[in-house]
Design an enzyme around this catalytic site. Structure first.
Site, PDB file in Angstrom:
ATOM      1  N   ASP A  45     -61.229  41.939 -27.151  1.00 20.09           N
ATOM      2  CA  ASP A  45     -60.814  43.224 -26.571  1.00 20.09           C
ATOM      3  C   ASP A  45     -59.358  43.160 -26.107  1.00 20.09           C
ATOM      4  OD1 ASP A  45     -61.143  41.684 -24.310  1.00 20.09           O
ATOM      5  OD2 ASP A  45     -62.456  43.097 -23.266  1.00 20.09           O
ATOM      6  N   ASP A  84     -66.145  41.266 -29.623  1.00 18.33           N
ATOM      7  CA  ASP A  84     -66.060  41.196 -28.154  1.00 18.33           C
ATOM      8  C   ASP A  84     -66.589  42.488 -27.538  1.00 18.33           C
ATOM      9  OD1 ASP A  84     -65.379  39.910 -25.843  1.00 18.33           O
ATOM     10  OD2 ASP A  84     -63.219  40.182 -26.049  1.00 18.33           O
ATOM     11  N   LYS A 114     -69.468  38.451 -28.003  1.00 18.02           N
ATOM     12  CA  LYS A 114     -69.015  37.715 -26.811  1.00 18.02           C
ATOM     13  C   LYS A 114     -69.051  38.668 -25.626  1.00 18.02           C
ATOM     14  CE  LYS A 114     -64.533  36.724 -25.861  1.00 18.02           C
ATOM     15  NZ  LYS A 114     -64.399  37.381 -24.557  1.00 18.02           N
ATOM     16  N   GLU A 116     -68.381  38.714 -21.068  1.00 12.25           N
ATOM     17  CA  GLU A 116     -67.824  37.987 -19.929  1.00 12.25           C
ATOM     18  C   GLU A 116     -68.847  37.838 -18.804  1.00 12.25           C
ATOM     19  OE1 GLU A 116     -64.167  39.873 -18.678  1.00 12.25           O
ATOM     20  OE2 GLU A 116     -63.275  39.669 -20.675  1.00 12.25           O
ATOM     21  N   GLU A 183     -61.599  30.270 -19.805  1.00 12.34           N
ATOM     22  CA  GLU A 183     -60.234  30.823 -19.801  1.00 12.34           C
ATOM     23  C   GLU A 183     -59.522  30.512 -18.483  1.00 12.34           C
ATOM     24  OE1 GLU A 183     -59.743  34.860 -21.168  1.00 12.34           O
ATOM     25  OE2 GLU A 183     -57.664  34.926 -20.461  1.00 12.34           O
TER      26      GLU A 183
END
Ligand code: KIV
Length: 293
Positions: A45, A84, A114, A116, A183
């Site tokens: 994204d 994403d 994916k 978060e 990250e």
């Protein structure tokens, strides 16, 4: 050519083989990344920032992601493509997550998604993997939470924050994530997490101790100047190359140096002669072309 699978990615960790992942957002970028031999393509994204010109990833929609993921799938043959999930396409509950993840698989044709978050996203990861949708986790600096984190800062620096990241990683592993992006966290912490986990870690700003690395296409190629994260290494100055090529084209058009005969098409002289004034055939054709007005 067959595509890399999530099983291949897990086996790479067991063999101690580094995993190479890179973002791509359209047909040409996916094709180049695929041809260069990357194992996974992330249609991230980050699209919002590096392609669509927003100042964060928050405005990116499902429609944006599906459109670009479809193109990246068409452009690649070998790499495993991960779509994403954009902001608010899964945070609202596992049912919404299921509907949106299914769109990535059915409409865009990618092989995994994916999302978060660690502990807070574990239930969603479990439901998706139970439904047969491979999920890559993402913890540490999670850009969709930038307003809560208070900026793009290194995460996990205090003992308490590091322990929380360990819980997050373990929750994702138990929920069935096939890999986890780490990250912007300290390198020694990323190395520790990598040793403790059975699933591969993919680092971005997390040091060399991860099982693999992911980088953003435009950062690596020098095509995005608005902001360069410290973890990004430029392997080319493609932005400067493109700007220079386009300025030379513009100068050539303005001076008349482009196009030349080489870039133009010929016409049969007899056919051309018929268009010249003087013959009745020419008059008929000139009339047809509206040239005798
Ligand atoms: O969206 C993205 O490109 C990402 C990477 C930075 C991991 O999430």
């Amino acid at each position: 050519m067959t595509r890399i699978t999530t099983t291949d990615i897990r086996e790479m960790k067991s063999r101690g083989e580094k995993i190479v992942m890179m973002t791509a957002y359209d047909y040409p970028s996916a094709r180049l990344v695929d041809e260069a031999g990357c194992d996974m393509i992330l249609v991230g994204d980050t699209l919002g920032m590096v392609v669509l010109g927003y100042d964060s990833t928050l405005p990116v929609t499902m429609e944006d992601m599906i459109h670009h993921t479809k193109a990246a799938v068409r452009g690649s043959q070998h790499a495993l493509v991960v779509g994403d999930m954009p902001f608010m396409s899964y945070q609202t509950g596992w049912q919404d997550a299921m509907v949106n993840a299914a769109r990535f698989m059915k409409e865009a044709g990618c092989q995994a998604v994916k999302l978060e978050g660690g502990v807070r996203s574990a239930e969603i990861v479990q439901k998706l993997t139970e439904a047969g949708i491979p999920v890559m986790g993402h913890i540490g600096l999670t850009p969709q939470s930038v307003n809560q984190i208070g900026g793009f800062k290194v995460q996990g620096k205090t003992p308490a924050a590091a322990v929380q990241l360990m819980h997050d990683a373990q929750a994702l592993e138990q929920a069935g994530a096939f890999a986890i992006v780490l990250e912007t966290i300290p390198a020694p912490l990323a190395e520790l997490l990598t040793q403790r986990l059975s699933v591969p870690t993919i680092g971005i700003g997390a040091g060399a101790g991860c099982d693999g690395q992911v980088q953003v296409y435009h950062d690596l190629l020098g095509m995005f100047d608005a902001f360069t994260p410290r973890h990004a290494k430029r392997y080319a100055e493609a932005g400067a190359l493109i700007r220079d090529a386009v300025s030379r084209y513009a100068a050539d058009v303005r001076s008349g140096a482009f196009p030349t005969a080489k870039e133009s098409f010929k016409m049969d002289p007899a056919a051309l002669a018929e268009l010249r004034p003087g013959t009745s055939e020419a008059m008929r054709r000139r009339h047809a072309l509206g040239l005798d007005a």
